[in-house]
Design a protein around this motif. Structure first.
Motif, PDB file in Angstrom:
ATOM      1  N   GLY A 134       0.803  -1.222   0.000  1.00 52.10           N
ATOM      2  CA  GLY A 134       0.000   0.000   0.000  1.00 52.10           C
ATOM      3  C   GLY A 134       0.831   1.264   0.000  1.00 52.10           C
ATOM      4  N   ARG A 135       2.039   1.201   0.523  1.00 48.44           N
ATOM      5  CA  ARG A 135       2.905   2.378   0.552  1.00 48.44           C
ATOM      6  C   ARG A 135       3.523   2.673  -0.808  1.00 48.44           C
ATOM      7  NH1 ARG A 135       6.331   0.601   5.984  1.00 48.44           N
ATOM      8  NH2 ARG A 135       4.522   0.198   7.335  1.00 48.44           N
ATOM      9  N   TRP A 136       3.437   1.741  -1.731  1.00 49.23           N
ATOM     10  CA  TRP A 136       4.062   1.909  -3.042  1.00 49.23           C
ATOM     11  C   TRP A 136       3.053   2.251  -4.131  1.00 49.23           C
ATOM     12  CZ3 TRP A 136       6.697  -3.530  -2.512  1.00 49.23           C
ATOM     13  CH2 TRP A 136       7.594  -3.491  -1.442  1.00 49.23           C
ATOM     14  N   LEU A 137       1.786   2.446  -3.777  1.00 53.98           N
ATOM     15  CA  LEU A 137       0.772   2.670  -4.803  1.00 53.98           C
ATOM     16  C   LEU A 137       1.036   3.937  -5.609  1.00 53.98           C
ATOM     17  CD1 LEU A 137      -2.534   1.665  -2.964  1.00 53.98           C
ATOM     18  CD2 LEU A 137      -1.234   0.360  -4.658  1.00 53.98           C
ATOM     19  N   HIS A 138       1.706   4.927  -4.996  1.00 54.36           N
ATOM     20  CA  HIS A 138       1.985   6.160  -5.730  1.00 54.36           C
ATOM     21  C   HIS A 138       2.958   5.932  -6.876  1.00 54.36           C
ATOM     22  CE1 HIS A 138       5.306   5.841  -2.855  1.00 54.36           C
ATOM     23  NE2 HIS A 138       6.002   6.592  -3.674  1.00 54.36           N
ATOM     24  N   LEU A 139       3.646   4.794  -6.876  1.00 53.24           N
ATOM     25  CA  LEU A 139       4.564   4.470  -7.959  1.00 53.24           C
ATOM     26  C   LEU A 139       3.851   3.863  -9.161  1.00 53.24           C
ATOM     27  CD1 LEU A 139       7.487   2.876  -5.890  1.00 53.24           C
ATOM     28  CD2 LEU A 139       7.290   5.235  -6.704  1.00 53.24           C
ATOM     29  N   PHE A 140       2.554   3.606  -9.040  1.00 56.74           N
ATOM     30  CA  PHE A 140       1.792   2.971 -10.118  1.00 56.74           C
ATOM     31  C   PHE A 140       0.618   3.855 -10.521  1.00 56.74           C
ATOM     32  CE2 PHE A 140       3.792  -0.285  -7.539  1.00 56.74           C
ATOM     33  CZ  PHE A 140       4.439  -1.063  -8.487  1.00 56.74           C
ATOM     34  N   PRO A 142      -2.087   5.757 -13.217  1.00 53.29           N
ATOM     35  CA  PRO A 142      -2.849   5.150 -14.322  1.00 53.29           C
ATOM     36  C   PRO A 142      -2.031   4.958 -15.598  1.00 53.29           C
ATOM     37  CG  PRO A 142      -4.187   6.793 -13.197  1.00 53.29           C
ATOM     38  CD  PRO A 142      -2.822   6.883 -12.603  1.00 53.29           C
ATOM     39  N   LEU A 143      -1.052   5.825 -15.844  1.00 56.44           N
ATOM     40  CA  LEU A 143      -0.232   5.662 -17.044  1.00 56.44           C
ATOM     41  C   LEU A 143       0.551   4.352 -17.003  1.00 56.44           C
ATOM     42  CD1 LEU A 143       0.925   6.775 -19.672  1.00 56.44           C
ATOM     43  CD2 LEU A 143       2.656   7.980 -18.327  1.00 56.44           C
ATOM     44  N   VAL A 144       1.071   4.009 -15.828  1.00 58.79           N
ATOM     45  CA  VAL A 144       1.849   2.773 -15.696  1.00 58.79           C
ATOM     46  C   VAL A 144       0.941   1.558 -15.819  1.00 58.79           C
ATOM     47  CG1 VAL A 144       3.316   1.422 -14.163  1.00 58.79           C
ATOM     48  CG2 VAL A 144       3.607   3.909 -14.313  1.00 58.79           C
ATOM     49  N   THR A 145      -0.153   1.543 -15.059  1.00 57.16           N
ATOM     50  CA  THR A 145      -1.048   0.385 -15.103  1.00 57.16           C
ATOM     51  C   THR A 145      -1.685   0.229 -16.477  1.00 57.16           C
ATOM     52  OG1 THR A 145      -2.830   1.776 -14.212  1.00 57.16           O
ATOM     53  CG2 THR A 145      -1.518   0.526 -12.638  1.00 57.16           C
ATOM     54  N   GLY A 146      -2.052   1.347 -17.112  1.00 58.35           N
ATOM     55  CA  GLY A 146      -2.635   1.259 -18.448  1.00 58.35           C
ATOM     56  C   GLY A 146      -1.663   0.711 -19.475  1.00 58.35           C
ATOM     57  N   THR A 147      -0.389   1.116 -19.366  1.00 56.86           N
ATOM     58  CA  THR A 147       0.626   0.602 -20.283  1.00 56.86           C
ATOM     59  C   THR A 147       0.831  -0.898 -20.098  1.00 56.86           C
ATOM     60  OG1 THR A 147       1.743   2.757 -20.236  1.00 56.86           O
ATOM     61  CG2 THR A 147       3.006   0.863 -21.037  1.00 56.86           C
ATOM     62  N   VAL A 148       0.847  -1.347 -18.845  1.00 56.83           N
ATOM     63  CA  VAL A 148       1.012  -2.777 -18.581  1.00 56.83           C
ATOM     64  C   VAL A 148      -0.144  -3.570 -19.169  1.00 56.83           C
ATOM     65  CG1 VAL A 148       1.113  -4.524 -16.768  1.00 56.83           C
ATOM     66  CG2 VAL A 148       2.414  -2.400 -16.525  1.00 56.83           C
ATOM     67  N   ILE A 149      -1.368  -3.072 -18.982  1.00 52.80           N
ATOM     68  CA  ILE A 149      -2.536  -3.767 -19.525  1.00 52.80           C
ATOM     69  C   ILE A 149      -2.484  -3.806 -21.049  1.00 52.80           C
ATOM     70  CG2 ILE A 149      -5.049  -3.658 -19.744  1.00 52.80           C
ATOM     71  CD1 ILE A 149      -5.129  -2.498 -16.925  1.00 52.80           C
TER      72      ILE A 149
END
Length: 216
Positions: A134-140, A142-149
């Motif tokens: 939970g402390r690392w969520l700021h590293l992900f 929408p741009l990162v998660t969208g690119t992975v998807i």
């Protein structure tokens, strides 16, 4: 010396909205809806992995059955909880499409047994880092998660194209192409025109405690 105070609104009486059980007339259709949405992912993931590894049809059916069984057990564990394990919330556990590409790469080089072993190890690692994730969520963002998807989707194009073309047990000839086109059209029509209770998008699904906020 004056001290400013702020009034605090009292908590509403009754149980928390998460603990409220909706009436059966809403509970049953919502349960069926979540079951159908979850089943699509639980069956698709082993199907894509099995076809990419060119496994026999009976082995693919076994993978799908095993995935459904384990997903059901994980859902009970998360919903009911055992000691300190489980969120004790109405959560449906299923397979993730993120693991398809690594599973296919490992399976082609080392076989299906290595895929199962890697899944067990990754599960143990995930359980170990989950309390701090939970402390690392700021590293992900929408741009990162969208690119992975998007990358995951592009990596599945060869397997989908093989099924459409009639390989790996797909419908031969033009039947595969017609079935694929009809599936795409049906999904788009359902998502755009069907009532929220029938749409596949989780953001448009009705909540038993009131309307949900729109997707970000």
């Amino acid at each position: 010396m004056a001290v400013s105070t702020h009034a605090v609104a009292p908590a509403p009486p009754g149980p928390h909205p998460v603990d409220v059980r909706p009436p059966l007339r809403r509970l049953v259709p919502l349960s069926v809806q979540h079951l159908l949405v979850a089943y699509a992912g639980m069956a698709t993931m082993p199907l894509l992995v099995g076809t990419a590894l060119e496994l026999p049809e009976d082995r693919i059916r076994l993978l799908i059955s095993a995935n459904l069984l384990v997903s059901g057990l994980a859902t009970l564990l998360q919903s009911l909880g055992v000691m300190r394990v489980g969120a004790r919330l109405p959560i449906v556990m299923g397979s993730t499409f993120t693991a398809i590409t690594p599973a296919v790469l490992i399976g082609k080089d080392h076989g299906l047994a290595a895929v199962f072993g890697a899944t067990i190890v990754s599960g143990l690692v995930t359980s170990a880092v989950a309390p701090w994730f939970g402390r690392w969520l700021h590293l992900f963002p929408p741009l990162v998660t969208g690119t992975v998807i998007a990358v995951i989707g592009f990596s599945l194009v060869p397997s989908a194209a093989g099924l459409v073309a009639g390989g790996h047990g797909g419908a031969p000839g033009g039947r595969g192409l017609a079935l694929a086109a009809a599936t795409v059209v049906l999904v788009v029509l359902v998502e755009r025109l069907a009532p929220p209770a029938l749409a596949r998008s989780p953001c448009s699904s009705p909540s038993p405690w009131g309307p949900r906020s729109p997707c970000p």
